[in-house]
Design an enzyme around this catalytic site. Structure first.
Site, PDB file in Angstrom:
ATOM      1  N   ASP A  97       4.504  19.841  20.649  1.00 27.61           N
ATOM      2  CA  ASP A  97       5.430  20.844  21.350  1.00 27.61           C
ATOM      3  C   ASP A  97       6.201  20.108  22.475  1.00 27.61           C
ATOM      4  O   ASP A  97       5.507  19.229  23.114  1.00 27.61           O
ATOM      5  CB  ASP A  97       4.565  22.019  21.969  1.00 27.61           C
ATOM      6  CG  ASP A  97       4.956  23.236  21.867  1.00 27.61           C
ATOM      7  OD1 ASP A  97       6.306  23.377  22.478  1.00 27.61           O
ATOM      8  OD2 ASP A  97       4.355  24.124  21.497  1.00 27.61           O
ATOM      9  N   ASP A 201      10.481  23.578  22.669  1.00 29.60           N
ATOM     10  CA  ASP A 201      10.437  25.044  23.431  1.00 29.60           C
ATOM     11  C   ASP A 201      11.629  25.400  24.060  1.00 29.60           C
ATOM     12  O   ASP A 201      12.303  24.634  24.678  1.00 29.60           O
ATOM     13  CB  ASP A 201       9.366  24.554  24.697  1.00 29.60           C
ATOM     14  CG  ASP A 201       8.872  25.862  25.191  1.00 29.60           C
ATOM     15  OD1 ASP A 201       8.338  26.728  24.739  1.00 29.60           O
ATOM     16  OD2 ASP A 201       9.081  25.898  26.609  1.00 29.60           O
ATOM     17  N   GLU A 263      12.447  26.445  19.202  1.00 32.66           N
ATOM     18  CA  GLU A 263      12.312  27.807  19.586  1.00 32.66           C
ATOM     19  C   GLU A 263      13.746  28.261  20.521  1.00 32.66           C
ATOM     20  O   GLU A 263      13.928  27.855  21.390  1.00 32.66           O
ATOM     21  CB  GLU A 263      10.972  27.841  20.742  1.00 32.66           C
ATOM     22  CG  GLU A 263      10.688  29.318  21.009  1.00 32.66           C
ATOM     23  CD  GLU A 263      10.206  29.688  22.267  1.00 32.66           C
ATOM     24  OE1 GLU A 263       9.412  30.597  22.449  1.00 32.66           O
ATOM     25  OE2 GLU A 263      10.741  28.863  23.302  1.00 32.66           O
ATOM     26  N   HIS A 327       1.492  31.772  19.213  1.00 30.25           N
ATOM     27  CA  HIS A 327       0.666  32.223  20.480  1.00 30.25           C
ATOM     28  C   HIS A 327       1.517  32.898  21.621  1.00 30.25           C
ATOM     29  O   HIS A 327       0.758  33.419  22.516  1.00 30.25           O
ATOM     30  CB  HIS A 327       0.633  30.644  21.107  1.00 30.25           C
ATOM     31  CG  HIS A 327       2.014  30.187  21.524  1.00 30.25           C
ATOM     32  ND1 HIS A 327       2.804  29.787  20.821  1.00 30.25           N
ATOM     33  CD2 HIS A 327       2.284  29.932  22.635  1.00 30.25           C
ATOM     34  CE1 HIS A 327       3.861  29.409  21.422  1.00 30.25           C
ATOM     35  NE2 HIS A 327       3.739  29.302  22.528  1.00 30.25           N
ATOM     36  N   ASP A 328       2.745  33.368  21.235  1.00 35.37           N
ATOM     37  CA  ASP A 328       3.208  34.439  22.107  1.00 35.37           C
ATOM     38  C   ASP A 328       3.335  35.881  21.656  1.00 35.37           C
ATOM     39  O   ASP A 328       4.045  36.630  22.098  1.00 35.37           O
ATOM     40  CB  ASP A 328       4.822  34.096  22.257  1.00 35.37           C
ATOM     41  CG  ASP A 328       4.955  32.717  23.225  1.00 35.37           C
ATOM     42  OD1 ASP A 328       3.755  32.426  23.983  1.00 35.37           O
ATOM     43  OD2 ASP A 328       5.737  31.918  22.916  1.00 35.37           O
TER      44      ASP A 328
HETATM   45  C1  GLC Z   1       8.098  29.143  25.257  1.00 32.66           C
HETATM   46  C2  GLC Z   1       6.547  29.213  24.898  1.00 32.66           C
HETATM   47  C3  GLC Z   1       5.903  29.973  25.868  1.00 32.66           C
HETATM   48  C4  GLC Z   1       5.992  29.725  27.320  1.00 32.66           C
HETATM   49  C5  GLC Z   1       7.644  29.569  27.532  1.00 32.66           C
HETATM   50  C6  GLC Z   1       7.721  28.567  28.784  1.00 32.66           C
HETATM   51  O1  GLC Z   1       8.369  30.653  25.103  1.00 32.66           O
HETATM   52  O2  GLC Z   1       6.368  29.215  23.580  1.00 32.66           O
HETATM   53  O3  GLC Z   1       4.446  30.213  25.554  1.00 32.66           O
HETATM   54  O4  GLC Z   1       5.351  30.529  28.223  1.00 32.66           O
HETATM   55  O5  GLC Z   1       8.164  28.977  26.492  1.00 32.66           O
HETATM   56  O6  GLC Z   1       7.731  27.499  28.603  1.00 32.66           O
END
Ligand code: GLC
Ligand code: CA
Length: 555
Positions: A97, A201, A263, A327-328
């Site tokens: 990540d 991310d 993402e 995980h979100d």
């Molecule tokens: C992304 C991650 C999340 C995190 C956010 C800030 O959305 O998946 O878990 O809280 O970024 O880094």
């Protein structure tokens, strides 16, 4: 074009909740090493690790204090190298990540940056003076933290810094070439160690809108009582982002045989194509939020419409992802399926649907055994920032605590962060100590050991699907065409590749359906035979049972 990462099934590991080997209640890298055979047997070919870098852990590792060291709770760099080598030995690649939008405020760069306005690291972050005695603009932070502003005043230099997430996660300034260079070097360092790519991310938020204008939208409740606007569109897909990603591709990604998945919230298929079109040389594919991580449950009709739009990305020489949880998000069987009466049927239907759609497939740890949402009794059991932050803001603004908690339970990110349930021993066998977050109390019924023993199990079904992907390139490279686009409950589509043709039928709901004649016609064309279904026998061409899913090979 054929690529290994198109054929991949990725297994996402949230290390903290995966498997603890030293009894401190926190999953660790040695825990992953111990479970590599399990991961291999699952048939997954890539591991994606959520952040494991040194971090004060205010956002479970997404607040990075040092990109080039492993957090000691997870292990050492030596452990990491061993994990990488052991994974490679088993033919499993590993991606990291990569969080480039912000660092922890404890990162050396920020520590320096805040010291003085002329510090060499000052411009690594986004500093602004007050505007009319207030924050530089009306943006609210995504975590609903504090009074809600995305700006934090810092006394040492009398200016504000931007933090779209927690105030302990200052946003980086990608207009600064020195930052860019430092990040490229760091990423090359990981790739030179042998990692096989990155999950980037919040990657479409790196470039901020010129002049950092106010959001035109009204203040967001419940933070609205303070007047800030949580507007995730402000920093998404801003001019300059494509040029930046192309540069990162030239400087880093394009120099290695790796995969890069971004993402990207606030991205639809029409926007996505510009990130992932092969000839543009930016990134390989993105996670969109249109199906998963959408607070509104999608209907079968909506899912079909979304999948059709995204398939155009493939047709235009881009690539896409298929996932229903991470995980979100909440647990997919609880969100899209029925985790009580039809847990097996709905978990396997969702799996079959995901694996037979075009795109790289992602499995989030525990999904493969049909783990479910958790129902914690009070806010004290919750940990993650969105839930806790929103809860307190709601309660402060007068909402009754129970109502506040109930409104957050179903979508809380902690649903997916409870420990993986390995067996029926205490804490699901995740740890011999006290887990950092409680295990789901249903671990006695739902766990890996049980799934291994049962003849009919979600885990076995996943193994079948991943094995089929290796044998049937149609799952990866096949064309995709829905039939009965308007059917409100059934999701039916054809896949075709080099003489092999499939018909896939998924009942998205817990009601029995009549087999539509359009599907029957397809089956009658060739000598269709059932390749895989999630009921053991009893298939008829007249009806489709609750959450039933079938793959027919027509040619
Ligand atoms: C992304 C991650 C999340 C995190 C956010 C800030 O959305 O998946 O878990 O809280 O970024 O880094
Ligand atoms: Ca541990």
């Amino acid at each position: 074009m054929k690529k290994w990462w198109k054929e991949a099934v990725v297994y996402q590991i949230y290390t903290k909740s995966f498997y603890d080997t030293n009894g401190d209640g926190i999953g660790d890298l040695r825990g992953i090493i111990e479970k590599l055979d399990y991961i291999q047997a699952l048939g997954t070919t890539v591991i994606w690790l959520n952040p494991i870098y040194s971090s004060p852990d205010v956002d479970n590792g997404y607040d990075i204090a040092d990109y080039q060291s492993i957090d000691e709770r997870y292990g050492t760099l030596e452990d990491f190298k061993e994990l990488l080598a052991e994974a490679h030995k088993r033919g499993i690649r590993l991606i990291m990540d990569m969080v480039l939008n912000h660092t922890s405020d404890e990162h050396m760069w920020f520590q320096e940056s805040r010291k003085s306005k002329d510090n060499p690291y000052r411009d690594f972050y986004i500093w602004r003076p007050a505007k009319d005695g207030k924050e530089p603009n009306n943006w609210g932070n995504y975590f609903y933290e504090g009074k809600g502003s995305a700006w934090e005043y810092d006394e040492s230099t009398g200016e504000y810094y931007l933090h779209n997430y927690s105030k302990k996660m200052p946003d980086l300034n990608w207009d600064n070439p020195r930052l860019k260079e430092a990040m490229c070097q760091m990423m090359r360092w990981w790739l030179d160690l042998g990692v096989d790519g990155f999950r980037m991310d919040a990657v479409n938020r790196l470039v901020k809108p010129k002049g950092l204008p106010d959001s035109p939208n009204p203040p967001t409740p419940p933070v609205g009582i303070y007047g800030y606007v949580v507007d995730r569109t402000m920093c998404a897909n801003c001019p300059g982002i494509h040029q930046l990603l192309h540069e990162l591709n030239q400087e880093v990604f394009g120099r290695y045989d790796i995969m890069v998945v971004g993402e990207t919230g606030n991205v639809d298929a029409a926007i996505a194509i510009d990130y992932v079109k092969e000839e543009r040389q930016e990134i390989d594919m993105v996670f969109h939020f249109e199906i998963a991580k959408n607070p509104v449950l999608k209907t079968a009709a909506q899912i079909k419409e979304i999948q059709r739009r995204w398939y155009h990305v493939v047709e235009q020489h881009g690539w896409i992802t298929q996932y229903l949880s991470n995980h979100d998000t909440p647990r997919q069987v609880s969100w899209f399926g029925d985790d009580e009466t039809y847990r097996y049927e709905s978990a396997t239907m969702l799996a079959l649907m995901t694996h037979t759609h075009p795109g790289t497939v992602y499995i989030y740890q525990g999904e493969e055994i049909g783990m479910t949402n958790v129902d914690f009794p009070s806010i004290d059991y919750y940990n993650e920032k969105y839930t806790v932050g929103k809860y307190h803001t709601m309660v402060e603004s007068g909402v009754d605590p129970e109502t506040a908690l109930n409104s957050l339970k179903k979508t809380s990110r902690d649903n997916d962060r409870t420990p993986v349930q390995w067996n029926s021993r205490e804490h699901g066998g995740f740890t011999t100590g006290t887990p950092w977050i409680n295990a789901n109390p249903n671990y006695k019924e739902i766990n890996v050991e049980k799934e291994e023993q049962a003849e009919r199990s979600v885990l076995r079904f996943y193994r079948t699907l991943t094995a089929m992907r290796r044998e049937h390139p149609v799952m990866v490279y096949g064309s995709y065409e829905q039939i009965l686009e308007d059917h409100p409950e059934l999701i039916i589509y054809k896949r075709e590749y080099q003489g092999e043709a499939w018909l896939v039928i998924c009942n998205f709901y817990g009601r029995e359906q009549i087999m539509p004649k359009e599907a029957l016609k397809e089956l009658e064309k060739g000598d269709a035979r059932l390749l895989l279904g999630n009921y053991q026998g009893g298939e008829t061409t007249e009806r489709i049972r609750p959450y039933e899913a079938r793959i027919y090979r027509c040619r």
